[in-house]
Design a protein around this motif. Structure first.
Motif, PDB file in Angstrom:
ATOM      1  N   ASN A   1     -81.696  -4.879  -4.206  1.00  0.00           N
ATOM      2  CA  ASN A   1     -81.186  -3.925  -5.184  1.00  0.00           C
ATOM      3  C   ASN A   1     -81.847  -2.561  -5.048  1.00  0.00           C
ATOM      4  O   ASN A   1     -81.234  -1.535  -5.333  1.00  0.00           O
ATOM      5  N   GLN A   2     -83.108  -2.551  -4.623  1.00  0.00           N
ATOM      6  CA  GLN A   2     -83.747  -1.267  -4.330  1.00  0.00           C
ATOM      7  C   GLN A   2     -83.029  -0.558  -3.182  1.00  0.00           C
ATOM      8  O   GLN A   2     -82.809   0.659  -3.224  1.00  0.00           O
ATOM      9  N   LEU A   3     -82.679  -1.321  -2.157  1.00  0.00           N
ATOM     10  CA  LEU A   3     -81.917  -0.754  -1.042  1.00  0.00           C
ATOM     11  C   LEU A   3     -80.587  -0.193  -1.539  1.00  0.00           C
ATOM     12  O   LEU A   3     -80.237   0.953  -1.229  1.00  0.00           O
ATOM     13  N   GLY A   4     -79.851  -1.000  -2.307  1.00  0.00           N
ATOM     14  CA  GLY A   4     -78.556  -0.567  -2.805  1.00  0.00           C
ATOM     15  C   GLY A   4     -78.652   0.652  -3.709  1.00  0.00           C
ATOM     16  O   GLY A   4     -77.834   1.565  -3.621  1.00  0.00           O
ATOM     17  N   ARG A   5     -79.669   0.681  -4.553  1.00  0.00           N
ATOM     18  CA  ARG A   5     -79.843   1.810  -5.470  1.00  0.00           C
ATOM     19  C   ARG A   5     -80.006   3.119  -4.709  1.00  0.00           C
ATOM     20  O   ARG A   5     -79.337   4.118  -5.011  1.00  0.00           O
ATOM     21  N   THR A   6     -80.886   3.131  -3.707  1.00  0.00           N
ATOM     22  CA  THR A   6     -81.135   4.367  -2.964  1.00  0.00           C
ATOM     23  C   THR A   6     -79.934   4.744  -2.101  1.00  0.00           C
ATOM     24  O   THR A   6     -79.551   5.922  -2.023  1.00  0.00           O
ATOM     25  N   LEU A   7     -79.319   3.759  -1.452  1.00  0.00           N
ATOM     26  CA  LEU A   7     -78.177   4.038  -0.594  1.00  0.00           C
ATOM     27  C   LEU A   7     -77.014   4.615  -1.406  1.00  0.00           C
ATOM     28  O   LEU A   7     -76.419   5.637  -1.031  1.00  0.00           O
ATOM     29  N   LEU A   8     -76.696   3.988  -2.539  1.00  0.00           N
ATOM     30  CA  LEU A   8     -75.586   4.463  -3.356  1.00  0.00           C
ATOM     31  C   LEU A   8     -75.919   5.781  -4.042  1.00  0.00           C
ATOM     32  O   LEU A   8     -75.028   6.605  -4.278  1.00  0.00           O
ATOM     33  N   MET A   9     -77.177   6.010  -4.338  1.00  0.00           N
ATOM     34  CA  MET A   9     -77.585   7.290  -4.906  1.00  0.00           C
ATOM     35  C   MET A   9     -77.283   8.411  -3.922  1.00  0.00           C
ATOM     36  O   MET A   9     -76.714   9.452  -4.285  1.00  0.00           O
ATOM     37  N   GLY A  10     -77.658   8.188  -2.647  1.00  0.00           N
ATOM     38  CA  GLY A  10     -77.369   9.196  -1.629  1.00  0.00           C
ATOM     39  C   GLY A  10     -75.882   9.366  -1.402  1.00  0.00           C
ATOM     40  O   GLY A  10     -75.371  10.496  -1.337  1.00  0.00           O
ATOM     41  N   PHE A  11     -75.155   8.260  -1.298  1.00  0.00           N
ATOM     42  CA  PHE A  11     -73.709   8.324  -1.085  1.00  0.00           C
ATOM     43  C   PHE A  11     -73.011   9.062  -2.223  1.00  0.00           C
ATOM     44  O   PHE A  11     -72.058   9.814  -1.993  1.00  0.00           O
TER      45      PHE A  11
ATOM     46  N   TYR B   1     -67.638   5.813  -8.902  1.00  0.00           N
ATOM     47  CA  TYR B   1     -67.842   4.395  -8.575  1.00  0.00           C
ATOM     48  C   TYR B   1     -69.231   4.174  -7.990  1.00  0.00           C
ATOM     49  O   TYR B   1     -69.910   3.207  -8.340  1.00  0.00           O
ATOM     50  N   LEU B   2     -69.667   5.062  -7.105  1.00  0.00           N
ATOM     51  CA  LEU B   2     -70.973   4.918  -6.481  1.00  0.00           C
ATOM     52  C   LEU B   2     -72.101   5.142  -7.489  1.00  0.00           C
ATOM     53  O   LEU B   2     -73.131   4.456  -7.433  1.00  0.00           O
ATOM     54  N   VAL B   3     -71.914   6.070  -8.407  1.00  0.00           N
ATOM     55  CA  VAL B   3     -72.902   6.279  -9.471  1.00  0.00           C
ATOM     56  C   VAL B   3     -73.018   5.025 -10.334  1.00  0.00           C
ATOM     57  O   VAL B   3     -74.122   4.596 -10.702  1.00  0.00           O
ATOM     58  N   ARG B   4     -71.879   4.434 -10.641  1.00  0.00           N
ATOM     59  CA  ARG B   4     -71.888   3.180 -11.418  1.00  0.00           C
ATOM     60  C   ARG B   4     -72.652   2.089 -10.675  1.00  0.00           C
ATOM     61  O   ARG B   4     -73.456   1.364 -11.274  1.00  0.00           O
ATOM     62  N   GLY B   5     -72.433   1.974  -9.363  1.00  0.00           N
ATOM     63  CA  GLY B   5     -73.157   0.988  -8.571  1.00  0.00           C
ATOM     64  C   GLY B   5     -74.644   1.276  -8.526  1.00  0.00           C
ATOM     65  O   GLY B   5     -75.466   0.351  -8.590  1.00  0.00           O
ATOM     66  N   ARG B   6     -75.007   2.554  -8.409  1.00  0.00           N
ATOM     67  CA  ARG B   6     -76.419   2.946  -8.449  1.00  0.00           C
ATOM     68  C   ARG B   6     -77.080   2.481  -9.741  1.00  0.00           C
ATOM     69  O   ARG B   6     -78.189   1.928  -9.742  1.00  0.00           O
ATOM     70  N   ASP B   7     -76.385   2.689 -10.859  1.00  0.00           N
ATOM     71  CA  ASP B   7     -76.944   2.329 -12.163  1.00  0.00           C
ATOM     72  C   ASP B   7     -77.041   0.813 -12.344  1.00  0.00           C
ATOM     73  O   ASP B   7     -77.992   0.313 -12.956  1.00  0.00           O
ATOM     74  N   ILE B   8     -76.056   0.072 -11.814  1.00  0.00           N
ATOM     75  CA  ILE B   8     -76.125  -1.391 -11.878  1.00  0.00           C
ATOM     76  C   ILE B   8     -77.323  -1.893 -11.075  1.00  0.00           C
ATOM     77  O   ILE B   8     -78.094  -2.744 -11.530  1.00  0.00           O
ATOM     78  N   ALA B   9     -77.482  -1.356  -9.862  1.00  0.00           N
ATOM     79  CA  ALA B   9     -78.606  -1.765  -9.014  1.00  0.00           C
ATOM     80  C   ALA B   9     -79.936  -1.433  -9.689  1.00  0.00           C
ATOM     81  O   ALA B   9     -80.884  -2.231  -9.654  1.00  0.00           O
ATOM     82  N   ASP B  10     -80.018  -0.269 -10.311  1.00  0.00           N
ATOM     83  CA  ASP B  10     -81.245   0.133 -10.994  1.00  0.00           C
ATOM     84  C   ASP B  10     -81.563  -0.817 -12.138  1.00  0.00           C
ATOM     85  O   ASP B  10     -82.724  -1.220 -12.329  1.00  0.00           O
TER      86      ASP B  10
END
Length: 336
Positions: free
Chosen positions: A196-206, A218-227
């Motif tokens: 989830n740390q990987l996903g959070r940073t990757l989606l934050m950048g995307f 959608y990517l911001v939503r995924g970032r927040d879910i991962a966080d």
């Protein structure tokens, strides 16, 4: 083993080759973009090794599909899905962390592919890929350890003796006292936290560089879910006075220049979701404590809903490439 008749690829072999082609084509685009900005020579050598593996895999799969007269997937191409002149989006340390985790995912993917394969040449190919993924993971881990960026799973005291479960309370967890986490549960919590740390940073950048507002949201939503999931898994360890690995963190740069196509970033996001769902399911199966099982069910439901919304975005934009599927016998049997 030599046979006198042609052995066609079965559905499981086609599925693994098709998925591998899609993943490696994304890998080539992503890693090539990373390499164009890497400053650390040691990290660059790991990325170049990963890139060479993905390029070799693509050529081998194309050859296999051509021999079988199977259509080669469209996948992703650098000229269409990467903006080469875009500024750096991720740090060197994150690029290494990304590759190390792709090595983990590759090991799991090729293990399943090999276990479902029957044709000797396909078995040999996936065995080779499995060995290469292990080498990549080990190379990346070694560099992370040398640079002090690898966060180990928690340590626990050595037990004085072997023990057996004596009471049903071993599985309790909803009310009152519950037992401490066992090492299998700790291992799964740690793995899910790291992913989830990987996903959070990757989606934050995307999310900073997406072209479509719908994709960006959608990517911001995924970032927040991962966080949120990072915090949940971290708190499970913290309650047991175990370190939570949340010390690892590196943010993307502040770039907002388009770096990858929205199609590639959406595929990347949905692939990570699929991997997360698989791991939550495995963690559920290996966690006897009922509160942990309920947690994994709840978190899985959340990301399943997120995954469906992502699939709808990809379908609406014509980005979701369809795997080969079985013939519709009912349609074939109906009047033309």
């Amino acid at each position: 083993m030599i046979t006198e008749h042609k052995i066609y690829l079965n559905a499981a072999e086609i599925a693994a080759l098709w998925a591998a082609y899609m993943n490696d084509s994304v890998g080539v685009c992503t890693i090539a973009s990373f390499i164009s900005h890497i400053e650390d020579r040691e990290i660059q050598s790991v990325l170049e090794f990963a890139l060479s593996l993905s390029n070799n895999h693509l050529q081998k799969i194309i050859s296999l599909f051509n021999e079988e007269q199977y259509p080669v997937p469209d996948g992703f191409q650098q000229e269409h899905d990467v903006i080469t002149e875009a500024p750096r989006l991720f740090t060197d340390d994150f690029c290494l962390f990304y590759i190390q985790n792709m090595g983990k995912i590759g090991l799991e993917f090729y293990t399943t592919a090999l276990s479902n394969a029957a044709r000797l040449d396909i078995c040999e190919y996936f065995t080779e890929c499995l060995n290469e993924s292990a080498r990549l993971l080990n190379k990346a881990t070694e560099i992370m350890l040398l640079k002090g960026t690898f966060i180990r799973a928690p340590f626990i005291p050595i037990p004085p003796k072997n023990e057996y479960v004596q009471k049903q309370s071993y599985m309790a967890g909803f009310f009152g006292q519950h037992r401490t986490l066992n090492v299998i549960e700790i291992s799964n919590i740690y793995y899910n936290l790291i992913q989830n740390q990987l996903g959070r940073t990757l989606l934050m950048g995307f999310s900073q560089v997406a072209g479509s507002q719908k994709v960006r949201d959608y990517l911001v939503r995924g970032r927040d879910i991962a966080d949120k999931h990072v915090e949940i898994f971290g708190s499970l360890l913290s309650k047991e006075f175990l370190p939570s690995a949340s010390a690892w963190d590196t943010m993307p740069t502040t770039s907002t220049t388009t770096t990858f196509s929205d199609k590639l970033m959406m595929f990347h996001a949905t692939s990570l979701i699929a991997d997360g769902i698989a791991h939550y399911g495995r963690s559920l199966a290996l966690s006897p404590r009922r509160d942990l099982a309920a947690l994994y069910v709840r978190l899985t439901s959340e990301i399943l809903n997120y995954a469906e919304d992502g699939a709808n975005i990809m379908i609406d934009n014509g980005w979701l490439e369809q795997p080969p599927q079985a013939s519709d016998r009912d349609r074939l049997a109906s009047p033309q």
